[in-house]
Every structure is written in C-alpha cells, then in structure tokens.
Scaffold this motif. Structure first.
Motif, PDB file in Angstrom:
ATOM      1  N   LEU A 103       0.846  -1.192   0.000  1.00 17.74           N
ATOM      2  CA  LEU A 103       0.000   0.000   0.000  1.00 17.74           C
ATOM      3  C   LEU A 103       0.878   1.237   0.000  1.00 17.74           C
ATOM      4  CD1 LEU A 103      -2.762  -0.746   2.674  1.00 17.74           C
ATOM      5  CD2 LEU A 103      -2.988  -0.809   0.211  1.00 17.74           C
ATOM      6  N   GLU A 148      -2.706   5.441   0.526  1.00 14.60           N
ATOM      7  CA  GLU A 148      -3.687   4.374   0.718  1.00 14.60           C
ATOM      8  C   GLU A 148      -3.757   3.947   2.182  1.00 14.60           C
ATOM      9  OE1 GLU A 148      -3.576   1.937  -3.476  1.00 14.60           O
ATOM     10  OE2 GLU A 148      -1.817   1.793  -2.158  1.00 14.60           O
ATOM     11  N   TRP A 157      -6.944   4.200   4.806  1.00 13.90           N
ATOM     12  CA  TRP A 157      -7.432   3.077   5.591  1.00 13.90           C
ATOM     13  C   TRP A 157      -7.508   3.442   7.079  1.00 13.90           C
ATOM     14  CZ3 TRP A 157      -5.274   0.059   9.468  1.00 13.90           C
ATOM     15  CH2 TRP A 157      -6.045  -1.061   9.831  1.00 13.90           C
TER      16      TRP A 157
END
Length: 98
Positions: free
Chosen positions: A82, A86, A90
C-alpha cells in the motif's frame, strides 16, 4: 510511523464481518476483505459480496496503539504494498467506522 487505535480495530473486527484480527503476543495482523466493485455499488446485501482481495496490515501493539510495520494488498498470487496515501486512507476509515 503510522499507527492506529488497537481498541478501535478490535471494536470494528467484532462488528464488521470484513475484518479479522490475528494476534500473537504484541504482533497484530489485520485482514480486511473489501467488497467487490459490483457489491459496493449495488443496494444488495453488502456482506455477501466479498471477493478474493485481502488488505493485510501488519503491526506491533504498543498499549492502545498499533504501529504499522507493513501493509499490502493480495489478490491471488499478486502482492502489492500500500502507498502511504492508501494506508492513511485506511487508518482514517478505521477512525470513522469506530
């Protein structure tokens, strides 16, 4: 270093079937199974449309915080780390869901 609340992760995992937490001492692994694109865009039952993609977050528990060591997406035999954007997205989702 990016971190996320341990108690919020536990709360989400206990309420949301797309999350699993695996613990071994202070090692914490979070598995998130995102819905398929078709499932996410429909009005059908959300939980029934998980695909073969898993987001795997690996961290170390420090009190009520999990310091994230590694994060990646797995789909079949393909594994991709990731990006920091990203991962931040999250973490923000975890904060919002909890």
């Amino acid at each position: 270093m990016v971190s996320v609340s341990y108690s919020k992760l536990k709360r989400i995992a206990s309420r949301h079937p797309a999350y699993r937490i695996i613990e071994n001492g202070d090692n914490v692994e979070v598995l998130f199974y995102p819905p398929t694109e078709e499932s996410a865009s429909s009005t059908s039952e959300f939980e029934s449309g998980y695909g073969d993609v898993v987001i795997r977050i690996v961290g170390l528990r420090r009190g009520d915080s999990v310091e994230i060591i590694d994060a990646f997406v797995e789909s079949g035999n393909v594994k991709r780390r990731l990006s920091s954007d990203e991962l931040s997205f999250w973490v923000n989702e975890v904060e919002w869901l909890a």
